[in-house]
Design a protein around this motif. Structure first.
Motif, short mmCIF file in Angstrom:
data_model
loop_
_atom_site.label_atom_id
_atom_site.label_comp_id
_atom_site.label_asym_id
_atom_site.label_seq_id
_atom_site.Cartn_x
_atom_site.Cartn_y
_atom_site.Cartn_z
N UNK A 237 120.54 86.90 4.94
CA UNK A 237 121.32 85.67 4.72
C UNK A 237 122.59 85.76 5.54
N UNK A 238 123.18 84.58 5.74
CA UNK A 238 124.41 84.53 6.54
C UNK A 238 125.62 84.26 5.66
N UNK A 239 126.75 84.73 6.14
CA UNK A 239 127.99 84.46 5.41
C UNK A 239 129.05 84.00 6.40
N UNK A 240 129.92 83.12 5.90
CA UNK A 240 131.06 82.71 6.73
C UNK A 240 132.33 82.84 5.90
N UNK A 241 133.40 83.12 6.59
CA UNK A 241 134.70 83.30 5.93
C UNK A 241 135.63 82.19 6.39
N UNK A 242 136.19 81.50 5.43
CA UNK A 242 137.14 80.44 5.77
C UNK A 242 138.20 80.34 4.69
N UNK A 243 139.28 79.70 5.05
CA UNK A 243 140.32 79.42 4.07
C UNK A 243 139.99 78.07 3.44
N UNK A 244 140.24 77.97 2.16
CA UNK A 244 139.99 76.70 1.47
C UNK A 244 141.07 76.46 0.43
N UNK A 245 141.15 75.27 -0.04
CA UNK A 245 142.16 74.93 -1.05
C UNK A 245 141.46 74.42 -2.31
N UNK A 246 141.98 74.82 -3.42
CA UNK A 246 141.47 74.36 -4.71
C UNK A 246 142.60 73.67 -5.46
N UNK B 252 144.23 80.27 -10.87
CA UNK B 252 143.77 78.95 -11.30
C UNK B 252 143.94 78.76 -12.81
N UNK B 253 144.30 79.83 -13.51
CA UNK B 253 144.40 79.76 -14.97
C UNK B 253 143.05 79.42 -15.57
N UNK B 254 142.01 79.94 -14.94
CA UNK B 254 140.65 79.57 -15.38
C UNK B 254 139.91 80.79 -15.92
N UNK B 255 138.78 80.51 -16.54
CA UNK B 255 137.90 81.57 -17.02
C UNK B 255 136.49 81.28 -16.53
N UNK B 256 135.63 82.30 -16.63
CA UNK B 256 134.23 82.08 -16.27
C UNK B 256 133.68 80.97 -17.17
N UNK B 257 133.01 80.00 -16.55
CA UNK B 257 132.50 78.86 -17.30
C UNK B 257 133.30 77.59 -17.04
N UNK B 258 134.56 77.78 -16.57
CA UNK B 258 135.39 76.61 -16.28
C UNK B 258 134.97 76.00 -14.94
N UNK B 259 135.47 74.79 -14.71
CA UNK B 259 135.18 74.09 -13.46
C UNK B 259 136.48 73.90 -12.68
N UNK B 260 136.43 74.13 -11.37
CA UNK B 260 137.60 73.91 -10.51
C UNK B 260 137.20 72.93 -9.40
N UNK B 261 138.22 72.40 -8.74
CA UNK B 261 137.94 71.40 -7.72
C UNK B 261 138.24 71.95 -6.33
N UNK B 262 137.19 71.95 -5.49
CA UNK B 262 137.36 72.38 -4.10
C UNK B 262 137.80 71.15 -3.30
N UNK B 263 138.97 71.26 -2.68
CA UNK B 263 139.52 70.13 -1.92
C UNK B 263 139.03 70.25 -0.48
N UNK B 264 138.30 69.24 -0.05
CA UNK B 264 137.72 69.31 1.28
C UNK B 264 138.43 68.39 2.26
N UNK B 265 137.65 68.04 3.30
CA UNK B 265 138.18 67.21 4.36
C UNK B 265 138.05 65.74 3.92
N UNK B 266 139.03 65.27 3.18
CA UNK B 266 139.00 63.90 2.68
C UNK B 266 138.14 63.74 1.44
N UNK B 267 137.42 64.75 1.08
CA UNK B 267 136.60 64.69 -0.13
C UNK B 267 136.87 65.93 -0.97
N UNK B 268 136.38 65.93 -2.17
CA UNK B 268 136.49 67.13 -3.01
C UNK B 268 135.22 67.23 -3.85
N UNK B 269 134.99 68.43 -4.36
CA UNK B 269 133.80 68.60 -5.19
C UNK B 269 134.11 69.55 -6.33
N UNK B 270 133.42 69.36 -7.43
CA UNK B 270 133.63 70.19 -8.61
C UNK B 270 132.76 71.44 -8.49
#
Lengths: 245, 819
Positions: free
Chosen positions: B533-542, B587-605
Motif C-alpha cells: 500500500x502507499x502512504x503520503x504525508x501532508x499537513x492538514x487542518x482540523x 482536539x479535546x477528543x476521545x476515541x469514538x468522537x468525530x472531528x472535522x477535516x478542513x479541506x480546500x473549500x470543503x470539509x468532512x467529518x
C-alpha cells in the motif's frame, strides 16, 4: 580421622614431644609429652603463662602444635583441618569454660541441644538426652529459662550439660570454678567428681589448688611450657551411674 | 596530643576492620550520591545550562547573499538590544554521499546546512568539540554531534564525504564532531571551503548569530528580530530561528528522561543514607564497652561523646574524599549517556555537588554517631562495661526459640534468628536491599517496556521493502526510503490476502515525484509481491485544533501494516481515522468522537476509531484512508510504498529486480530497516549503569553490615566453633542471616519496583506526547517476578559471602579470646 576404641592399654590422650611457638616470645610448650588414661581426672596446674591454656587448645583441636603429635581417642588431632577438627570436637570432646560461654538468646534447653543439633542427631533422641542431663544435673526446672536469669553455678551446670550432650570421650574444663562464688564453686566441684565417678575422663586446667585437690586423680604442674611435676591426686574414683557416658 | 586525641587516634588506628568498613561505606555512599545527584542536576534544564556555558545565540538569522552584502549583514551586530554577535558565516546547503571507513555502510545522507566558520569560539554560539579536532584547513569538515550517536562518538571520524551534485564533486574528511546548543548548522568547514560547496552560479546565504539584552520571551525575540531585519535591505533576511524553539524541543526530550532519572536518583540517595546510618550507629554501639572503660578512667560523658563522634568522622571524612573522586569517575560515562540523550549536558559533575554531598554525608555521620555515643556516654560506667559488644539481652529470643524448632539444620536456624538480635539494623538492611530489588525490578520493566515500545514503533515502517517516489531536491537519485520508526510513519506488515493489491494513487503527485500510479503498477507486477500500500504525508487542518497536523493518507489495503494500537481499532474505510495521543489532547477528543477535516473549500467529518502509538510530531498525527481526503477536496499522492513479500521470496534478489524496474520511473526501493531510537538506547544504557550502581551499593552495604554483625558476634562464633560448628556450617549461618533478609526484602522490593514502573512509564510517555499500549506495560509475569524476587536474596547473599568466609576461617581460640 580414624577413630579406634580406647582400651586399657591405649591412653585416651597421648601427647608426644609437643612444641608450640608463637610469633614472638618464648615457646609456650617445650617438647611436652603426656598420656592420660580413660577414666582419669587430670588437673593441669601452673601459673599464668605456663602453657596450660595452650595445652588445652591443642587437645581441643583449637590450635595446632609447632611440632610433635597430639592423639586423642585414637584421633591425630594435630593433623586435622578446620572441618575435621570441628567434627572431632562435637563428637569426641566436651568443653566447659570459666565464663560459661552460653548463648544468651537461647534457652537452657536450646543451649544444651546445640552440640546434638550440629551433628544432626535425631530430634526426639536429642531432646530426651537433654532432659536426662538437665534432670541429672539438677537444673531441669530451668529448662525454658534464659542463661541470664541463672546463678553462676547453675550456668556452669548448663555448660556441663551442653558439654556432655554428645557423650564425649573427654571433658575439658578451663577454670570451671574461676568465675563462681564459694558455694557455687563447691557445687561444680561436686559435679565434676560425680562425672568422673561415672567414668567420664576429665582434663581440668586451673590454678586453683583446692579444685585440683578435690577433683583430680592426678595432677600435672606446668612451668614455662614444661612438666615440672606429675603426681597422683588425692582423690579416688568411686564408680556410679552412667549418665555421662 | 590531648588524652581525647589519643583516644580518637587509637580508636581509629586499632580498630582497623571497623575503620575500613566506615571508609568503604562512606566512600560508596558518596559515590552513589554524587552519581545520582550529578544526573539529577544534569536532567534539570540541561539546555539552559549549556546555553549559558556556550553563550548560545538567542537568534540565528539567515540572509540572502544576493540581497545583502556581508558588510551590511555584519552591521546588524549594532542593532538595538544586540549585546553580542558572531558572523556573518557563509552557508551552503548540499547533500553528501558518505564513503564510510571499513566496517560501516556507505550511503547518501540528507542535505546539510554547512557553515563556513574559522574557529569554534566567538562572542556567541561557542561550539563544544565532542570528539576529534577543529578544522585546520580546506578538505575537512566538522559535523554537528547528533542527539544520539549510538554507533559511538568516534564512529564518523575519518569518514569521507563527497558531494556528487556539485561541480568537481568536492570531497571532505570528517575530522571532528561539535555541538552547537542552538543547532545553528549541521556542519562546519573553513570559510574558504564554502565556494566549492556552492552550486555553479549560486550565491551562498549568510548566517548571523545574536545575543540580546532581553530575550526571555517570544515577544522579546520578535522585537529583536525586527530590529535586526530593519538593519538590512528589506527582504534580505530569509529566515531566523529563535533559541526558544530549540529549547522547547530539547526540554521535551529531557522530560522523557527526568522521571526515571529521578526515580533512580532518589533510590540511590535513600540507599546511601540508610547504609551510612546502619554502619555508623552500629560501629559506635560496638564501642560501648570501650566507652565504659574510658568512663572508668575518668572521661566525662561529653568527652566520650566527642571522642566517639570524632572516631566516626575521621574515617568517614577519608571515605568521603575517596567517594568524591570515585563518584566523579563513575559519573563520566553516566553523564556521557545523559549528554547523548539530551545533547546539552556538562561532561562533569557540578562543583557544588562535589561539596554538598560529602558535607551532607558527614552531617549524617555525625547525626548517626551522636545518638548512640550520647546514649552510651549516659550509661552508668558499670552498665557500659557489662553491655559490652553483644546485642542487648532479650532481643530476638522468640525468634531464636522458633528457629530452633524449625525442621532445618541448626546452622540455618541460628542464621534465621540472627537478624532479630539487632532488629533496627536488620530492618534498615532490609530496607536497603528492598530498595535495591525495587531498582532492579524497575530497570527490568523499563528496559522491557521500552524495547516493546520500540518494536511497536518499528511497526510504523511495515513490510520488508520500502519504495520511495520522491526525487532528491538536488535532482539526484531519490533518497533512501524512511526506515526509522517515529521519524516517518508508514504502516506495518500483517497477513494479507496472498495476492498483490493495486494501490490507488491519485494524481501525478508533487513536482520531483515519480508517477505513483506507475510505481504502484511496477510493484504489483513484480514477482514475489504479496501485498502493498502507499502512504503520503501532508499537513492538514482540523476544526478546533490549533496549527497544522501531520496527516498520513493510506492508499490500498493497509490492514496488514497497522501501527501498534493504544486503544480502539485500525480504520476500516474512508471517514475513519486513527490518531496519536497528542492529537486527542489538542482536539479535546476521545476515541469514538468525530472531528472535522478542513479541506480546500470543503470539509468532512472524520470519526476517530483508534489511538495509535505515535511519538513523532508530538503525537499530533492523523492516519486515515486517502479517500477521506478526497471527501474534503484534498488529494494525496503516495510518497512511499510499503511492500510485503510472499513467503520464500529472497529479499535481496527482489530488491535488485524491483529497483531496476523502478529506476526509469525515478523511484527507488530499499530494504526496511528496523529502527532503534537513540532515546531508547540512551535510557537502556543509563538504566543499566544505574542499576549496576544500585546493586553494587546494596551488596556492599550488606557486606559492611554483615561484617559489623560478625565482628560483634565473634565471641558467640567462637563458642559455636568450640562446640563443633564446622567452617561450612559457620558460613551457612552467616549467609543465611543476611540471605533471608534479602529474600524477604525481594518480596517487598519487587512489587515496589513494579509500582514504580507503572507510575513512571506513563509519565515518560506523556512527556514524549504519547501513551503506552497496555501490552507494553504488562511486562511482569510469574517467571520474571520469581527471578526478580530472587534478586534481593542474591544481592544479600553475595554481600554476605566475604564476611561468612572470614567467620568460617576465624580461629576458634582467637574468637573465644575476643571480648
Amino acid at each position: 580421622m580414624t577413630p579406634s576404641a580406647p582400651s586399657i592399654t591405649t591412653p585416651l590422650i597421648d601427647i608426644r614431644e609437643v612444641r608450640k611457638e608463637y610469633d614472638d616470645g618464648p615457646p609456650a610448650l617445650v617438647d611436652l609429652s603426656l598420656t592420660v588414661a580413660a577414666g582419669e581426672a587430670l588437673a593441669v596446674l601452673g601459673p599464668s603463662g605456663s602453657g596450660k591454656s595452650t595445652l588445652l587448645n591443642l587437645i581441643a583441636g583449637l590450635d595446632r602444635p609447632t611440632g610433635g603429635t597430639v592423639t586423642v581417642d585414637g584421633v591425630r588431632v594435630d593433623r586435622l583441618g578446620e572441618t575435621a577438627s570441628a567434627r572431632y570436637r562435637r563428637e569426641r570432646i566436651g568443653m566447659v569454660f570459666q565464663f560459661f560461654n552460653l548463648l544468651d538468646d537461647l534457652t537452657v534447653t536450646d543451649n544444651v541441644l546445640l552440640p546434638a543439633q550440629l551433628v544432626g542427631a535425631g530430634r526426639l533422641q536429642a531432646r530426651a538426652r537433654a532432659a536426662e542431663l538437665l534432670e541429672h544435673l539438677g537444673i531441669a526446672r530451668h529448662a525454658q529459662a534464659y542463661p541470664g536469669r541463672l546463678s553462676g553455678g547453675e550456668r556452669q551446670r548448663v555448660a556441663v550439660a551442653r558439654a556432655l550432650m554428645n557423650r564425649p570421650a573427654l571433658l575439658l574444663a578451663d577454670e570451671p570454678t574461676g568465675a563462681l562464688d564459694t558455694a557455687s564453686g563447691a557445687e561444680v566441684r561436686e559435679l565434676i567428681n560425680e562425672l568422673n565417678d561415672e567414668g567420664q575422663t576429665i582434663l581440668l586446667v586451673t590454678h586453683d589448688l583446692a579444685l585440683a585437690g578435690a577433683c583430680a586423680t592426678r595432677t600435672v604442674e606446668l612451668v614455662d611450657g614444661r612438666i615440672a611435676r606429675d603426681t597422683p591426686g588425692t582423690r579416688r574414683t568411686r564408680g556410679g551411674s552412667a549418665v555421662a557416658r | 596530643m590531648s588524652a581525647l586525641g589519643r583516644v580518637v587516634r587509637a580508636g581509629v588506628a586499632r580498630r582497623r576492620v571497623q575503620t575500613l568498613v566506615m571508609v568503604l561505606t562512606t566512600m560508596l555512599s558518596v559515590t552513589a550520591s554524587i552519581a545520582a545527584g550529578g544526573l539529577i542536576v544534569a536532567s534539570t534544564d540541561p539546555f539552559d545550562h549549556a546555553f549559558a556555558r556556550q553563550h548560545g545565540a538567542h537568534l540565528a538569522a539567515r540572509f540572502d547573499g544576493r540581497e545583502a552584502s556581508p558588510g551590511q549583514i555584519a552591521a546588524t551586530a549594532h542593532a538595538a538590544s544586540v549585546t553580542a554577535a558572531a558572523g556573518p558565516f557563509a552557508v551552503a546547503s548540499a547533500s553528501p554521499r558518505f564513503e564510510a571507513p571499513a566496517g560501516l555502510p556507505a550511503g547518501t545522507g540528507p542535505a546539510l546546512d554547512i557553515a563556513g566558520r574559522a574557529d569554534a569560539g566567538g562572542p556567541a554560539d561557542r561550539l563544544e568539540l565532542v570528539t576529534g579536532h577543529w578544522l585546520t584547513g580546506p578538505g575537512q569538515i566538522v559535523l554537528a554531534a547528533g542527539d544520539g550517536d549510538e554507533a559511538g562518538p568516534d564512529a564518523l571520524i575519518g569518514t569521507r564525504l563527497s558531494f556528487p551534485g556539485l561541480p568537481g564533486t568536492p570531497r571532505l574528511t570528517v575530522v571532528g564532531e561539535a555541538r552547537s546548543v542552538g543547532r545553528t548548522a549541521d556542519a562546519w568547514v573553513v570559510p574558504a571551503q564554502i565556494a566549492a560547496l556552492t552550486p555553479a552560479g549560486g550565491t551562498p546565504s549568510y548566517e548571523m548569530l545574536y545575543r540580546f539584552a532581553h530575550a526571555g520571551s517570544s515577544a522579546q525575540i520578535s522585537r529583536d528580530r525586527a530590529a535586526v531585519a530593519a538593519a538590512v535591505p528589506a527582504g534580505s533576511m530569509s529566515g531566523a530561528q529563535s533559541y526558544l524553539t530549540v529549547r522547547a524541543e530539547v526540554n521535551r526530550q529531557t522530560a522523557t528522561f527526568v522521571p526515571f532519572i529521578l526515580a533512580f536518583g532518589v533510590l540511590g540517595l535513600v540507599l546511601s543514607v540508610l547504609i551510612i546510618g546502619i554502619v555508623v550507629s552500629g560501629a559506635v554501639t560496638a564501642g560501648t564497652r570501650r566507652i565504659g572503660v574510658l568512663k572508668a578512667l575518668g572521661l566525662t560523658p561529653a568527652q566520650v561523646g566527642r571522642a566517639y563522634v570524632a572516631q566516626a568522622v575521621v574515617p568517614a571524612a577519608a571515605g568521603a574524599l575517596l567517594g568524591v573522586a570515585l563518584g566523579n569517575l563513575v559519573s563520566v560515562p553516566l553523564l556521557h549517556q545523559a549528554d547523548t540523550a539530551y545533547g546539552a549536558v556538562s561532561p562533569v559533575v557540578a562543583w557544588w555537588i562535589d561539596l554538598l554531598v560529602p558535607a551532607g554525608m558527614l552531617v549524617l555521620v555525625v547525626a548517626s554517631a551522636l545518638a548512640p555515643a550520647l546514649r552510651a556516654a549516659g550509661l552508668r560506667t558499670v552498665q557500659a562495661l557489662a553491655v559490652g559488644r553483644t546485642p542487648r539481652a532479650g532481643r530476638g529470643r522468640t525468634a531464636a526459640r522458633v528457629a530452633g524448632r524449625l525442621p532445618v539444620p541448626r546452622a540455618v536456624g541460628l542464621g534465621l534468628a540472627g537478624p532479630f538480635a539487632r532488629p533496627a539494623r536488620s530492618a534498615t538492611t532490609w530496607a536497603a536491599v528492598a530498595l535495591g530489588a525495587a531498582g532492579v525490578t524497575f530497570a527490568f520493566g523499563l528496559a522491557t517496556s521500552l524495547n516493546r515500545v520500540q518494536d511497536g514503533l518499528n511497526q510504523n515502517t511495515p513490510g520488508q521493502v520500502q519504495v520511495t517516489t520522491l526525487r532528491r531536491p538536488d535532482g539526484g537519485a531519490p533518497p533512501n526510503p524512511p526506515a526509522t520508526a517515529g521519524s516517518s510513519a508508514t504502516g506495518s506488515a500483517a497477513p494479507g490476502s496472498g495476492t498483490a493489491t493495486a494501490g490507488t494513487a491519485t494524481g501525478n503527485g508533487h513536482p520531483g515525484q515519480a508517477d505513483p500510479a506507475a510505481v504502484g503498477r511496477a510493484i504489483a507486477a513484480q514477482p514475489g509481491t504479496r501485498a502493498y500500500f502507499g502512504t503520503s504525508f501532508d499537513q492538514a487542518h482540523f476544526a478546533g485544533v490549533a496549527g497544522a497536523v501531520q496527516l498520513v493518507a493510506y492508499q490500498g489495503d493497509s490492514s496488514w501494516g497497522t501501527y501498534q494500537m493504544v486503544g480502539g481499532h485500525w480504520f476500516t474505510g474512508p471517514g475513519q481515522a486513527v490518531v496519536g495521543h497528542g492529537f486527542l489532547t489538542a482536539a479535546g477528543a476521545r476515541v469514538g468522537d468525530t472531528v472535522t477535516l478542513v479541506g480546500d473549500g470543503r470539509s468532512t467529518r472524520v470519526r476517530i476509531v483508534g489511538e495509535a502509538l505515535i511519538t513523532g510530531d508530538d503525537g499530533k498525527r492523523v492516519l486515515t484512508d486517502a479517500r477521506t481526503l478526497t471527501a474534503a477536496g484534498l488529494r494525496a499522492s503516495p510518497d512511499t510504498f510499503s511492500v510485503e513479500l510472499a513467503d520464500g521470496t529472497d529479499r535481496a534478489t527482489y530488491l535488485k529486480t524491483l529497483d531496476a524496474a523502478l529506476e526509469p520511473l525515478g523511484a527507488q526501493a530499499g530494504a526496511t530497516v528496523g529502527g532503534l531510537s537513540s532515546t531508547v538506547v540512551a535510557i537502556d544504557a543509563m538504566a543499566g549503569s544505574l542499576t549496576l550502581l544500585l546493586i553494587v551499593v546494596t551488596g556492599l552495604g550488606v557486606l559492611t553490615t554483615v561484617v559489623l554483625d560478625t565482628r560483634e558476634r565473634v565471641h558467640d562464633l567462637g563458642v559455636l566453633k568450640a562446640l563443633g560448628m564446622a567452617p561450612r556450617q559457620t558460613a551457612v549461618m552467616v549467609v543465611t542471616s543476611a540471605g533471608w533478609i534479602g529474600a524477604v526484602a525481594g518480596l517487598v522490593g519487587v512489587p515496589a519496583g513494579m509500582a514504580l514502573h507503572a507510575r513512571v512509564l506513563p509519565v515518560m510517555a506523556g512527556a514524549a506526547g504519547t501513551r503506552i499500549p497496555r501490552a507494553d506495560l504488562a511486562v511482569y509475569h510469574a517467571p520474571q517476578i520469581a527471578c526478580l524476587a530472587l534478586a534481593g536474596l542474591l544481592v544479600a547473599t553475595a554481600g554476605a559471602l566475604l564476611p561468612a568466609t572470614w567467620a568460617a576461617r576465624t580461629r576458634t581460640a582467637t574468637a573465644l579470646r575476643t571480648e
